[in-house]
Design a protein around this motif. Sequence first.
Motif, PDB file in Angstrom:
ATOM      1  N   ASN A  69     104.352 122.541   3.843  1.00  0.00           N
ATOM      2  CA  ASN A  69     103.950 122.817   5.221  1.00  0.00           C
ATOM      3  C   ASN A  69     102.681 123.660   5.305  1.00  0.00           C
ATOM      4  O   ASN A  69     102.018 123.702   6.334  1.00  0.00           O
ATOM      5  CB  ASN A  69     105.086 123.484   6.009  1.00  0.00           C
ATOM      6  CG  ASN A  69     105.344 124.925   5.587  1.00  0.00           C
ATOM      7  OD1 ASN A  69     105.156 125.283   4.426  1.00  0.00           O
ATOM      8  ND2 ASN A  69     105.794 125.744   6.517  1.00  0.00           N
ATOM      9  N   GLU A  70     102.306 124.324   4.203  1.00  0.00           N
ATOM     10  CA  GLU A  70     101.052 125.101   4.193  1.00  0.00           C
ATOM     11  C   GLU A  70      99.836 124.215   4.398  1.00  0.00           C
ATOM     12  O   GLU A  70      98.754 124.706   4.748  1.00  0.00           O
ATOM     13  CB  GLU A  70     100.913 125.877   2.876  1.00  0.00           C
ATOM     14  CG  GLU A  70     101.857 127.049   2.735  1.00  0.00           C
ATOM     15  CD  GLU A  70     103.201 126.656   2.140  1.00  0.00           C
ATOM     16  OE1 GLU A  70     104.028 127.562   1.870  1.00  0.00           O
ATOM     17  OE2 GLU A  70     103.438 125.440   1.950  1.00  0.00           O
ATOM     18  N   SER A  71      99.999 122.906   4.191  1.00  0.00           N
ATOM     19  CA  SER A  71      98.907 121.966   4.431  1.00  0.00           C
ATOM     20  C   SER A  71      98.438 122.019   5.883  1.00  0.00           C
ATOM     21  O   SER A  71      97.286 121.705   6.191  1.00  0.00           O
ATOM     22  CB  SER A  71      99.360 120.539   4.081  1.00  0.00           C
ATOM     23  OG  SER A  71      98.343 119.594   4.301  1.00  0.00           O
ATOM     24  N   GLU A  72      99.336 122.435   6.773  1.00  0.00           N
ATOM     25  CA  GLU A  72      98.991 122.537   8.189  1.00  0.00           C
ATOM     26  C   GLU A  72      97.998 123.668   8.461  1.00  0.00           C
ATOM     27  O   GLU A  72      97.351 123.701   9.512  1.00  0.00           O
ATOM     28  CB  GLU A  72     100.271 122.723   9.013  1.00  0.00           C
ATOM     29  CG  GLU A  72     101.201 121.535   8.891  1.00  0.00           C
ATOM     30  CD  GLU A  72     102.604 121.776   9.430  1.00  0.00           C
ATOM     31  OE1 GLU A  72     103.366 120.797   9.552  1.00  0.00           O
ATOM     32  OE2 GLU A  72     102.948 122.945   9.725  1.00  0.00           O
ATOM     33  N   TRP A  73      97.854 124.583   7.477  1.00  0.00           N
ATOM     34  CA  TRP A  73      96.857 125.660   7.529  1.00  0.00           C
ATOM     35  C   TRP A  73      95.823 125.484   6.414  1.00  0.00           C
ATOM     36  O   TRP A  73      95.177 126.430   6.019  1.00  0.00           O
ATOM     37  CB  TRP A  73      97.529 127.023   7.368  1.00  0.00           C
ATOM     38  CG  TRP A  73      98.142 127.597   8.605  1.00  0.00           C
ATOM     39  CD1 TRP A  73      98.225 127.024   9.847  1.00  0.00           C
ATOM     40  CD2 TRP A  73      98.751 128.894   8.727  1.00  0.00           C
ATOM     41  NE1 TRP A  73      98.851 127.860  10.728  1.00  0.00           N
ATOM     42  CE2 TRP A  73      99.182 129.025  10.075  1.00  0.00           C
ATOM     43  CE3 TRP A  73      98.970 129.939   7.843  1.00  0.00           C
ATOM     44  CZ2 TRP A  73      99.830 130.174  10.542  1.00  0.00           C
ATOM     45  CZ3 TRP A  73      99.610 131.088   8.297  1.00  0.00           C
ATOM     46  CH2 TRP A  73     100.034 131.196   9.646  1.00  0.00           C
ATOM     47  N   PHE A  74      95.693 124.290   5.877  1.00  0.00           N
ATOM     48  CA  PHE A  74      94.763 123.974   4.795  1.00  0.00           C
ATOM     49  C   PHE A  74      95.179 124.572   3.453  1.00  0.00           C
ATOM     50  O   PHE A  74      94.382 124.617   2.513  1.00  0.00           O
ATOM     51  CB  PHE A  74      93.331 124.445   5.114  1.00  0.00           C
ATOM     52  CG  PHE A  74      92.537 123.468   5.948  1.00  0.00           C
ATOM     53  CD1 PHE A  74      91.791 122.455   5.350  1.00  0.00           C
ATOM     54  CD2 PHE A  74      92.528 123.575   7.332  1.00  0.00           C
ATOM     55  CE1 PHE A  74      91.043 121.571   6.115  1.00  0.00           C
ATOM     56  CE2 PHE A  74      91.790 122.695   8.119  1.00  0.00           C
ATOM     57  CZ  PHE A  74      91.038 121.690   7.499  1.00  0.00           C
ATOM     58  N   GLY A  75      96.407 125.052   3.320  1.00  0.00           N
ATOM     59  CA  GLY A  75      96.889 125.499   2.023  1.00  0.00           C
ATOM     60  C   GLY A  75      97.430 124.305   1.246  1.00  0.00           C
ATOM     61  O   GLY A  75      97.733 123.258   1.831  1.00  0.00           O
ATOM     62  N   TYR A  76      97.552 124.456  -0.090  1.00  0.00           N
ATOM     63  CA  TYR A  76      98.125 123.350  -0.869  1.00  0.00           C
ATOM     64  C   TYR A  76      98.541 123.843  -2.247  1.00  0.00           C
ATOM     65  O   TYR A  76      98.264 124.986  -2.641  1.00  0.00           O
ATOM     66  CB  TYR A  76      97.130 122.189  -1.009  1.00  0.00           C
ATOM     67  CG  TYR A  76      97.844 120.854  -1.147  1.00  0.00           C
ATOM     68  CD1 TYR A  76      98.609 120.362  -0.090  1.00  0.00           C
ATOM     69  CD2 TYR A  76      97.795 120.129  -2.326  1.00  0.00           C
ATOM     70  CE1 TYR A  76      99.298 119.161  -0.204  1.00  0.00           C
ATOM     71  CE2 TYR A  76      98.468 118.922  -2.452  1.00  0.00           C
ATOM     72  CZ  TYR A  76      99.224 118.457  -1.390  1.00  0.00           C
ATOM     73  OH  TYR A  76      99.918 117.271  -1.496  1.00  0.00           O
ATOM     74  N   TYR A  77      99.198 122.943  -2.996  1.00  0.00           N
ATOM     75  CA  TYR A  77      99.631 123.277  -4.344  1.00  0.00           C
ATOM     76  C   TYR A  77      98.429 123.564  -5.238  1.00  0.00           C
ATOM     77  O   TYR A  77      97.399 122.904  -5.144  1.00  0.00           O
ATOM     78  CB  TYR A  77     100.416 122.118  -4.959  1.00  0.00           C
ATOM     79  CG  TYR A  77     101.709 121.784  -4.261  1.00  0.00           C
ATOM     80  CD1 TYR A  77     102.755 122.702  -4.212  1.00  0.00           C
ATOM     81  CD2 TYR A  77     101.900 120.534  -3.668  1.00  0.00           C
ATOM     82  CE1 TYR A  77     103.953 122.391  -3.592  1.00  0.00           C
ATOM     83  CE2 TYR A  77     103.096 120.217  -3.037  1.00  0.00           C
ATOM     84  CZ  TYR A  77     104.115 121.149  -2.999  1.00  0.00           C
ATOM     85  OH  TYR A  77     105.291 120.833  -2.365  1.00  0.00           O
ATOM     86  N   ARG A  78      98.604 124.536  -6.109  1.00  0.00           N
ATOM     87  CA  ARG A  78      97.588 124.759  -7.129  1.00  0.00           C
ATOM     88  C   ARG A  78      97.557 123.541  -8.049  1.00  0.00           C
ATOM     89  O   ARG A  78      98.600 122.963  -8.361  1.00  0.00           O
ATOM     90  CB  ARG A  78      97.895 126.026  -7.926  1.00  0.00           C
ATOM     91  CG  ARG A  78      96.766 126.441  -8.867  1.00  0.00           C
ATOM     92  CD  ARG A  78      97.117 127.710  -9.620  1.00  0.00           C
ATOM     93  NE  ARG A  78      97.274 128.859  -8.736  1.00  0.00           N
ATOM     94  CZ  ARG A  78      96.262 129.570  -8.242  1.00  0.00           C
ATOM     95  NH1 ARG A  78      95.020 129.234  -8.551  1.00  0.00           N
ATOM     96  NH2 ARG A  78      96.493 130.610  -7.466  1.00  0.00           N
ATOM     97  N   GLU A  79      96.398 123.144  -8.455  1.00  0.00           N
ATOM     98  CA  GLU A  79      96.232 121.912  -9.232  1.00  0.00           C
ATOM     99  C   GLU A  79      97.095 121.902 -10.485  1.00  0.00           C
ATOM    100  O   GLU A  79      97.228 122.897 -11.190  1.00  0.00           O
ATOM    101  CB  GLU A  79      94.755 121.758  -9.626  1.00  0.00           C
ATOM    102  CG  GLU A  79      94.443 120.456 -10.342  1.00  0.00           C
ATOM    103  CD  GLU A  79      92.963 120.243 -10.557  1.00  0.00           C
ATOM    104  OE1 GLU A  79      92.612 119.335 -11.320  1.00  0.00           O
ATOM    105  OE2 GLU A  79      92.149 120.981  -9.938  1.00  0.00           O
TER     106      GLU A  79
END
Length: 304
Positions: free
Chosen positions: A236-246
Amino acid sequence: MRPSGLIISVVLLLALVVTPRLISSQEAPVPVVLWHGMGDSCCNPLSMGVIKSLIEENIPGVYVLSVRIGDSVVEDVENSFLMNLNKQIDMVCKQFSNDPNLEMGFNAVGFSQGGQFLRGLVQRCSGLKVQNLISIGGQHQGVFGLPKCPVGLHICEYVRELLTKGAYEEYVCACVIVQAEYWHDPLQEDVYRRKSVFLADINQERSVNTTYRENLIKLKNFVLVKFNNETVVVPNESEWFGYYREGQEKEVIDLKDSDIYIKDKLGLKVLDESKRLHFLSLDGDHIMFTRKWFVENIINPYLK
Protein backbone atom coordinates in the motif's frame (compact mmCIF):
# COMPACT_ATOMS: atom_id res chain seq x y z
CA MET A 1 -17.21 70.49 -14.48
CA ARG A 2 -19.95 68.16 -15.69
CA PRO A 3 -18.86 65.04 -17.65
CA SER A 4 -19.74 65.08 -21.32
CA GLY A 5 -22.27 62.70 -22.82
CA LEU A 6 -19.48 60.87 -24.66
CA ILE A 7 -17.56 60.13 -21.45
CA ILE A 8 -20.74 58.92 -19.73
CA SER A 9 -21.50 56.64 -22.69
CA VAL A 10 -18.00 55.15 -22.62
CA VAL A 11 -18.19 54.53 -18.86
CA LEU A 12 -21.57 52.85 -19.19
CA LEU A 13 -20.30 50.73 -22.07
CA LEU A 14 -17.30 49.57 -20.03
CA ALA A 15 -19.58 48.76 -17.10
CA LEU A 16 -21.79 46.64 -19.32
CA VAL A 17 -19.04 44.88 -21.26
CA VAL A 18 -16.01 44.58 -18.96
CA THR A 19 -17.46 44.22 -15.46
CA PRO A 20 -19.69 41.17 -16.12
CA ARG A 21 -16.73 39.30 -17.63
CA LEU A 22 -14.60 40.00 -14.58
CA ILE A 23 -17.32 38.82 -12.23
CA SER A 24 -17.98 35.72 -14.33
CA SER A 25 -14.27 34.85 -14.37
CA GLN A 26 -14.02 35.18 -10.59
CA GLU A 27 -17.15 33.20 -9.78
CA ALA A 28 -16.92 30.34 -12.29
CA PRO A 29 -15.94 27.15 -10.43
CA VAL A 30 -12.96 25.19 -11.73
CA PRO A 31 -14.12 22.09 -13.66
CA VAL A 32 -13.37 18.64 -12.25
CA VAL A 33 -12.51 15.44 -14.12
CA LEU A 34 -12.71 11.95 -12.60
CA TRP A 35 -11.05 8.70 -13.67
CA HIS A 36 -12.37 5.51 -12.08
CA GLY A 37 -10.54 2.37 -11.05
CA MET A 38 -10.34 -1.29 -12.10
CA GLY A 39 -13.68 -2.94 -12.80
CA ASP A 40 -15.59 0.29 -12.33
CA SER A 41 -17.18 2.64 -14.85
CA CYS A 42 -17.64 6.34 -15.42
CA CYS A 43 -21.30 6.27 -14.46
CA ASN A 44 -21.74 3.62 -11.79
CA PRO A 45 -24.47 5.11 -9.54
CA LEU A 46 -22.85 3.49 -6.49
CA SER A 47 -19.35 4.90 -7.08
CA MET A 48 -18.49 7.59 -9.63
CA GLY A 49 -22.12 8.68 -9.73
CA VAL A 50 -22.03 9.36 -6.00
CA ILE A 51 -18.75 11.28 -6.27
CA LYS A 52 -20.01 13.38 -9.17
CA SER A 53 -23.20 14.29 -7.30
CA LEU A 54 -21.25 15.08 -4.12
CA ILE A 55 -18.99 17.51 -5.96
CA GLU A 56 -21.94 19.16 -7.70
CA GLU A 57 -23.81 19.54 -4.41
CA ASN A 58 -20.86 21.27 -2.74
CA ILE A 59 -19.74 23.36 -5.73
CA PRO A 60 -22.87 24.74 -7.43
CA GLY A 61 -22.51 25.16 -11.17
CA VAL A 62 -19.31 23.11 -11.47
CA TYR A 63 -18.68 21.10 -14.64
CA VAL A 64 -17.79 17.48 -13.76
CA LEU A 65 -16.58 15.03 -16.39
CA SER A 66 -16.14 11.34 -15.56
CA VAL A 67 -13.83 9.53 -18.00
CA ARG A 68 -15.41 6.79 -20.08
CA ILE A 69 -13.19 4.60 -22.24
CA GLY A 70 -15.41 3.12 -24.93
CA ASP A 71 -18.85 3.67 -26.39
CA SER A 72 -20.77 2.20 -23.48
CA VAL A 73 -20.56 1.54 -19.76
CA VAL A 74 -19.91 -2.15 -20.46
CA GLU A 75 -16.98 -1.29 -22.72
CA ASP A 76 -15.70 1.12 -20.10
CA VAL A 77 -15.55 -1.68 -17.51
CA GLU A 78 -13.90 -4.09 -19.96
CA ASN A 79 -11.33 -1.53 -21.04
CA SER A 80 -10.28 -1.02 -17.40
CA PHE A 81 -8.79 -4.50 -17.80
CA LEU A 82 -8.09 -4.94 -21.48
CA MET A 83 -7.05 -1.74 -23.31
CA ASN A 84 -3.46 -0.59 -23.65
CA LEU A 85 -2.83 2.28 -21.25
CA ASN A 86 -0.81 4.32 -23.71
CA LYS A 87 -3.77 4.22 -26.07
CA GLN A 88 -6.17 5.14 -23.26
CA ILE A 89 -4.12 8.18 -22.28
CA ASP A 90 -3.88 9.32 -25.91
CA MET A 91 -7.66 9.04 -26.22
CA VAL A 92 -8.31 11.01 -23.03
CA CYS A 93 -5.74 13.64 -23.97
CA LYS A 94 -7.59 14.30 -27.24
CA GLN A 95 -10.97 14.27 -25.50
CA PHE A 96 -9.91 16.78 -22.86
CA SER A 97 -8.05 18.96 -25.38
CA ASN A 98 -11.22 19.25 -27.48
CA ASP A 99 -13.54 19.99 -24.56
CA PRO A 100 -14.16 23.78 -24.39
CA ASN A 101 -15.21 23.43 -20.75
CA LEU A 102 -11.66 22.40 -19.82
CA GLU A 103 -9.61 24.83 -21.88
CA MET A 104 -9.11 27.31 -19.00
CA GLY A 105 -7.95 24.59 -16.62
CA PHE A 106 -9.40 21.92 -14.35
CA ASN A 107 -8.83 19.76 -11.28
CA ALA A 108 -8.33 16.02 -11.67
CA VAL A 109 -9.27 13.24 -9.23
CA GLY A 110 -8.23 9.65 -9.89
CA PHE A 111 -9.44 6.61 -7.97
CA SER A 112 -7.23 3.53 -7.63
CA GLN A 113 -5.53 2.88 -10.99
CA GLY A 114 -7.19 6.04 -12.30
CA GLY A 115 -4.75 7.93 -10.06
CA GLN A 116 -1.62 6.91 -11.95
CA PHE A 117 -3.45 7.13 -15.28
CA LEU A 118 -4.22 10.80 -14.62
CA ARG A 119 -0.61 11.38 -13.58
CA GLY A 120 0.50 9.84 -16.87
CA LEU A 121 -1.93 12.16 -18.64
CA VAL A 122 -0.51 15.23 -16.88
CA GLN A 123 3.05 14.25 -17.75
CA ARG A 124 2.35 13.42 -21.39
CA CYS A 125 -0.45 15.76 -22.48
CA SER A 126 1.32 19.12 -22.40
CA GLY A 127 -1.58 21.23 -23.66
CA LEU A 128 -3.78 20.56 -20.64
CA LYS A 129 -3.96 23.02 -17.73
CA VAL A 130 -4.33 20.78 -14.69
CA GLN A 131 -4.40 22.71 -11.43
CA ASN A 132 -4.75 20.15 -8.63
CA LEU A 133 -4.08 16.45 -9.19
CA ILE A 134 -5.57 14.16 -6.54
CA SER A 135 -4.76 10.45 -6.42
CA ILE A 136 -6.95 8.37 -4.12
CA GLY A 137 -5.42 4.93 -3.69
CA GLY A 138 -3.37 5.17 -6.90
CA GLN A 139 -0.52 2.68 -7.37
CA HIS A 140 2.28 5.05 -8.39
CA GLN A 141 5.06 2.53 -7.95
CA GLY A 142 2.91 -0.29 -9.26
CA VAL A 143 1.79 -3.49 -7.57
CA PHE A 144 3.21 -6.91 -6.86
CA GLY A 145 0.01 -8.86 -6.46
CA LEU A 146 -3.67 -8.66 -7.32
CA PRO A 147 -5.25 -10.14 -4.18
CA LYS A 148 -8.69 -8.64 -4.67
CA CYS A 149 -10.69 -7.87 -7.74
CA PRO A 150 -14.31 -6.65 -8.03
CA VAL A 151 -16.57 -9.47 -6.91
CA GLY A 152 -18.58 -11.23 -9.59
CA LEU A 153 -16.34 -10.40 -12.55
CA HIS A 154 -15.04 -13.54 -14.28
CA ILE A 155 -12.44 -11.45 -16.02
CA CYS A 156 -10.64 -11.11 -12.67
CA GLU A 157 -9.69 -14.78 -12.68
CA TYR A 158 -8.44 -14.45 -16.25
CA VAL A 159 -6.29 -11.46 -15.33
CA ARG A 160 -4.91 -13.15 -12.20
CA GLU A 161 -4.01 -16.26 -14.20
CA LEU A 162 -2.11 -14.30 -16.85
CA LEU A 163 -0.27 -12.14 -14.31
CA THR A 164 0.73 -15.24 -12.36
CA LYS A 165 2.13 -16.84 -15.50
CA GLY A 166 4.29 -13.84 -16.26
CA ALA A 167 3.38 -10.17 -16.34
CA TYR A 168 6.28 -9.34 -18.67
CA GLU A 169 5.92 -12.25 -21.08
CA GLU A 170 5.03 -11.40 -24.66
CA TYR A 171 1.79 -13.38 -24.67
CA VAL A 172 0.55 -11.45 -21.62
CA CYS A 173 1.49 -8.11 -23.15
CA ALA A 174 -0.18 -9.20 -26.40
CA CYS A 175 -3.40 -9.73 -24.45
CA VAL A 176 -3.13 -6.10 -23.32
CA ILE A 177 -3.76 -6.71 -19.64
CA VAL A 178 -3.95 -3.26 -18.04
CA GLN A 179 -2.72 -4.46 -14.65
CA ALA A 180 0.38 -5.99 -16.27
CA GLU A 181 1.27 -2.49 -17.44
CA TYR A 182 1.83 -1.35 -13.86
CA TRP A 183 3.05 -4.70 -12.50
CA HIS A 184 6.32 -4.05 -10.67
CA ASP A 185 8.31 -7.13 -9.72
CA PRO A 186 11.01 -6.14 -7.16
CA LEU A 187 12.69 -9.52 -7.71
CA GLN A 188 13.16 -8.72 -11.40
CA GLU A 189 13.85 -4.99 -11.44
CA ASP A 190 15.98 -5.21 -14.58
CA VAL A 191 13.21 -7.06 -16.43
CA TYR A 192 10.62 -4.57 -15.18
CA ARG A 193 12.66 -1.60 -16.41
CA ARG A 194 13.19 -3.15 -19.82
CA LYS A 195 9.75 -4.60 -20.48
CA SER A 196 7.25 -2.43 -18.61
CA VAL A 197 5.18 -0.75 -21.32
CA PHE A 198 3.74 2.01 -19.13
CA LEU A 199 4.84 2.45 -15.51
CA ALA A 200 8.60 2.36 -16.10
CA ASP A 201 8.14 5.10 -18.67
CA ILE A 202 6.07 7.55 -16.61
CA ASN A 203 8.33 6.89 -13.59
CA GLN A 204 11.45 7.75 -15.66
CA GLU A 205 13.01 4.34 -14.95
CA ARG A 206 14.80 4.05 -18.30
CA SER A 207 15.58 7.67 -19.11
CA VAL A 208 14.47 11.12 -18.01
CA ASN A 209 11.95 12.90 -20.20
CA THR A 210 12.22 16.55 -19.17
CA THR A 211 8.72 17.29 -20.46
CA TYR A 212 7.23 14.77 -18.01
CA ARG A 213 9.03 16.48 -15.16
CA GLU A 214 8.19 20.03 -16.23
CA ASN A 215 4.51 19.21 -16.67
CA LEU A 216 4.22 17.68 -13.20
CA ILE A 217 6.00 20.63 -11.58
CA LYS A 218 3.36 22.97 -13.04
CA LEU A 219 0.72 21.54 -10.70
CA LYS A 220 -0.61 23.76 -7.93
CA ASN A 221 -0.96 20.71 -5.71
CA PHE A 222 -0.36 16.97 -6.02
CA VAL A 223 -2.33 15.05 -3.37
CA LEU A 224 -1.63 11.39 -2.56
CA VAL A 225 -4.14 9.44 -0.47
CA LYS A 226 -3.10 6.13 1.14
CA PHE A 227 -5.37 3.57 2.84
CA ASN A 228 -3.85 2.13 6.01
CA ASN A 229 -5.84 -1.13 6.03
CA GLU A 230 -5.33 -1.82 2.34
CA THR A 231 -6.05 -5.32 1.01
CA VAL A 232 -6.00 -4.56 -2.72
CA VAL A 233 -2.80 -2.59 -3.39
CA VAL A 234 0.33 -4.57 -2.53
CA PRO A 235 2.27 -2.85 -1.07
CA ASN A 236 0.00 0.00 0.00
CA GLU A 237 3.03 2.33 0.30
CA SER A 238 2.88 2.50 -3.50
CA GLU A 239 0.02 4.95 -2.99
CA TRP A 240 2.64 7.37 -1.57
CA PHE A 241 5.33 6.37 -4.12
CA GLY A 242 6.98 3.98 -1.66
CA TYR A 243 7.97 0.46 -2.75
CA TYR A 244 9.97 -2.65 -1.96
CA ARG A 245 13.71 -2.30 -1.84
CA GLU A 246 15.14 -3.93 -4.95
CA GLY A 247 15.73 -7.68 -4.80
CA GLN A 248 13.20 -8.64 -2.11
CA GLU A 249 9.52 -8.25 -1.24
CA LYS A 250 9.44 -7.42 2.48
CA GLU A 251 11.32 -4.22 3.24
CA VAL A 252 9.62 -1.10 1.87
CA ILE A 253 11.46 2.18 1.36
CA ASP A 254 9.73 5.54 1.49
CA LEU A 255 9.54 7.94 -1.43
CA LYS A 256 12.19 10.23 0.07
CA ASP A 257 14.69 7.36 0.18
CA SER A 258 14.12 6.42 -3.46
CA ASP A 259 15.96 7.44 -6.62
CA ILE A 260 12.81 9.07 -7.97
CA TYR A 261 12.96 11.58 -5.12
CA ILE A 262 16.72 11.83 -4.46
CA LYS A 263 17.50 12.39 -8.15
CA ASP A 264 14.19 14.22 -8.57
CA LYS A 265 13.36 12.42 -11.79
CA LEU A 266 9.70 13.49 -11.67
CA GLY A 267 9.91 16.82 -9.88
CA LEU A 268 8.37 15.39 -6.70
CA LYS A 269 11.17 16.89 -4.60
CA VAL A 270 10.46 20.31 -6.07
CA LEU A 271 6.75 19.91 -5.32
CA ASP A 272 7.51 18.69 -1.80
CA GLU A 273 9.92 21.48 -0.92
CA SER A 274 7.47 24.09 -2.21
CA LYS A 275 4.74 22.51 -0.05
CA ARG A 276 2.69 21.39 -3.04
CA LEU A 277 3.04 17.63 -2.46
CA HIS A 278 0.55 16.40 0.12
CA PHE A 279 0.31 13.01 1.85
CA LEU A 280 -3.08 12.03 3.28
CA SER A 281 -3.96 8.72 4.92
CA LEU A 282 -7.00 7.20 6.50
CA ASP A 283 -7.93 3.95 8.14
CA GLY A 284 -9.95 1.64 5.96
CA ASP A 285 -9.65 -0.70 3.01
CA HIS A 286 -9.13 0.28 -0.62
CA ILE A 287 -11.18 3.34 -1.67
CA MET A 288 -13.25 3.16 1.52
CA PHE A 289 -14.09 6.63 2.79
CA THR A 290 -17.13 8.58 3.91
CA ARG A 291 -18.83 11.46 2.15
CA LYS A 292 -17.87 13.68 5.08
CA TRP A 293 -14.20 12.77 4.70
CA PHE A 294 -14.26 13.47 0.96
CA VAL A 295 -15.91 16.86 1.43
CA GLU A 296 -13.59 17.96 4.24
CA ASN A 297 -10.32 16.60 2.84
CA ILE A 298 -10.74 16.79 -0.93
CA ILE A 299 -13.56 19.08 -2.03
CA ASN A 300 -13.11 21.97 0.41
CA PRO A 301 -9.31 22.36 0.28
CA TYR A 302 -8.62 21.39 -3.35
CA LEU A 303 -11.71 21.57 -5.56
CA LYS A 304 -13.48 24.71 -4.39
